[in-house]
Design an enzyme around this catalytic site. Structure first.
Site, PDB file in Angstrom:
ATOM      1  CG  ASP A   1      -4.266   5.722   6.163  1.00 32.46           C
ATOM      2  OD1 ASP A   1      -3.061   5.594   6.475  1.00 32.46           O
ATOM      3  OD2 ASP A   1      -4.785   5.068   5.234  1.00 32.46           O
TER       4      ASP A   1
ATOM      5  CB  SER B   1      -0.937   0.010   1.213  1.00 33.05           C
ATOM      6  OG  SER B   1      -0.213  -0.067   2.422  1.00 33.05           O
TER       7      SER B   1
ATOM      8  CG  HIS C   1      -1.015   4.176   4.132  1.00 33.94           C
ATOM      9  ND1 HIS C   1      -2.210   3.673   4.614  1.00 33.94           N
ATOM     10  CD2 HIS C   1      -0.368   3.154   3.536  1.00 33.94           C
ATOM     11  CE1 HIS C   1      -2.279   2.380   4.312  1.00 33.94           C
ATOM     12  NE2 HIS C   1      -1.182   2.036   3.664  1.00 33.94           N
TER      13      HIS C   1
END
Length: 384
Positions: free
Chosen positions: A345, A55, A348
């Protein structure tokens, strides 16, 4: 990779648990050269960038997986993308991510996700990264594109280039390309959830399996034509707000996860040095993400942040879960000024945090990014 090689990884891990310098360069030397001493591409020749990872590097592939929902892929929902794109793109940030900036520095267009419909110019490269992806196929199955599956996509790209350019030109594109890789964290999150009290010996075995399988993938990319590899090593996994919130670690980071990250980084250096000695023309770069991010966590004001503990977007103890509220079905909070935050978040970083990280990967000095930085990899011509 054979069992002897896996045994070698375990041996190196067991004997090199502490030295910080080994994270980047191994046990015997530091790179002291510069791009001025290497053969360089002329400005007319375009060098491609192929991105593999999880991610941290994903540009939106998961949004094209079958039966995707915002619960499985929160980055396809608002407020992801709010700062730069002004709409969600599948990137896990408020704006651009590290590979976007590396492409910019290399004078390439922003690389689209491989699964995005429509025409692709693979002579620029492509982004295969997928949130939740692991080196191991058993990590988050059905919810992500594992590294072996990303390799399969790359093989399809190779065939496409051969059909478009012919064998010789396609071979040159793949040989001169840079392969940017950042993966492994999700493998260790799964392991830690299953074995939170693992002994050091068991941690070493887990790392040997992950890095051993990574080495097999790297050798396959090499056999397919790749020569220049750039890595972001594992960050301090236990300091990620979501993991602290998940494990109710209020006062400190989750040391078991950090231990796995450090062991991984030591093993990664060893394997890359081994591949360099075995594979003609193999070159690599490692960015020390662990210590770079750790310094930002410890000294946020030094880097212009007022908050390096909580996420800008989410809910819970560190505002670390449900950014976007699962398409409006769950409440969440959003900070007023994302530029004050290290984390967008719970897992990240913000675009403003990604920019200097990308700069270090691109042109960092050998104590941070070595033995080559990525700019030097782009400049060098592969002779083999």
């Amino acid at each position: 990779m054979n069992m002897a090689s896996l045994g070698y990884i375990v041996y190196v891990l067991a004997s090199l648990l502490n030295p910080v310098s080994f994270f980047l360069y191994g046990h015997h030397s530091q790179y002291t050269g510069s791009s001025n001493s290497s053969i360089e591409h002329d400005d007319q020749y375009k060098v491609a960038l192929f991105v593999f990872g999880d991610s941290l590097f994903e540009a939106g592939n998961n949004g094209y997986l079958p039966n995707v929902t915002t619960e499985l892929d929160t980055a396809i929902a608002w407020p992801y993308g709010e700062t730069f794109f002004h709409y969600p793109t599948g990137r896990f940030s408020d704006g651009r991510i590290v590979p976007d900036f590396i492409a910019k520095y290399a004078k390439l267009p922003m690389l689209p996700p491989y699964l995005q419909p429509g025409p692709h110019d693979f002579t620029d490269g492509c982004n295969f990264a997928s949130a939740g992806a692991g080196v191991l196929v058993q990590t988050n199955p059905g919810r992500s594109i594992s590294l072996p599956a990303q390799l399969s996509f790359f093989k399809d790209v190779r065939k496409s280039l051969q059909q478009k350019l012919g064998g010789l030109k396609a071979k040159r594109v793949l040989r001169e390309a840079v392969y940017l890789i950042g993966i492994g964290g999700d493998d260790y999150f799964d392991f830690y959830n299953d074995f939170p009290n693992a002994t050091e010996s068991l941690q070493l075995e887990a790392v040997a399996v992950v890095v051993g399988n990574l080495s097999i993938i790297l050798q396959e990319i090499y056999d397919l034509g790749g020569r220049k590899f750039a890595f972001q090593n594992a960050g301090p996994l236990g300091c990620i707000p979501y993991r602290r919130q998940e494990h109710n670690s209020i006062e400190r980071c989750v040391e078991g996860l950090n231990s796995l990250a450090r062991l991984h980084n030591t093993a990664l250096v060893s394997v890359l040095k081994e591949l360099e000695s075995q594979l003609l023309g193999f070159k690599y770069s490692i960015f020390d993400y662990y210590n770079s991010l750790d310094d930002r966590l410890r000294n946020p004001a030094k880097y212009g942040f007022t908050n390096a503990t909580d996420a800008c977007c989410g809910t819970g103890l560190f505002r670390a879960a449900y950014c976007g509220g699962d398409n409006g079905t769950k409440p969440y909070e959003l900070c007023n000024d994302v530029g004050d935050y290290l984390w967008f978040d719970g897992s990240h970083t913000t675009e403003i945090a990604n920019i200097p990280i990308a700069e270090l990967i691109w042109s960092g000095t050998p104590n941070v990014t070595g033995p080559y930085n990525v700019k030097q990899l782009f400049q060098q011509v592969s002779a083999y």
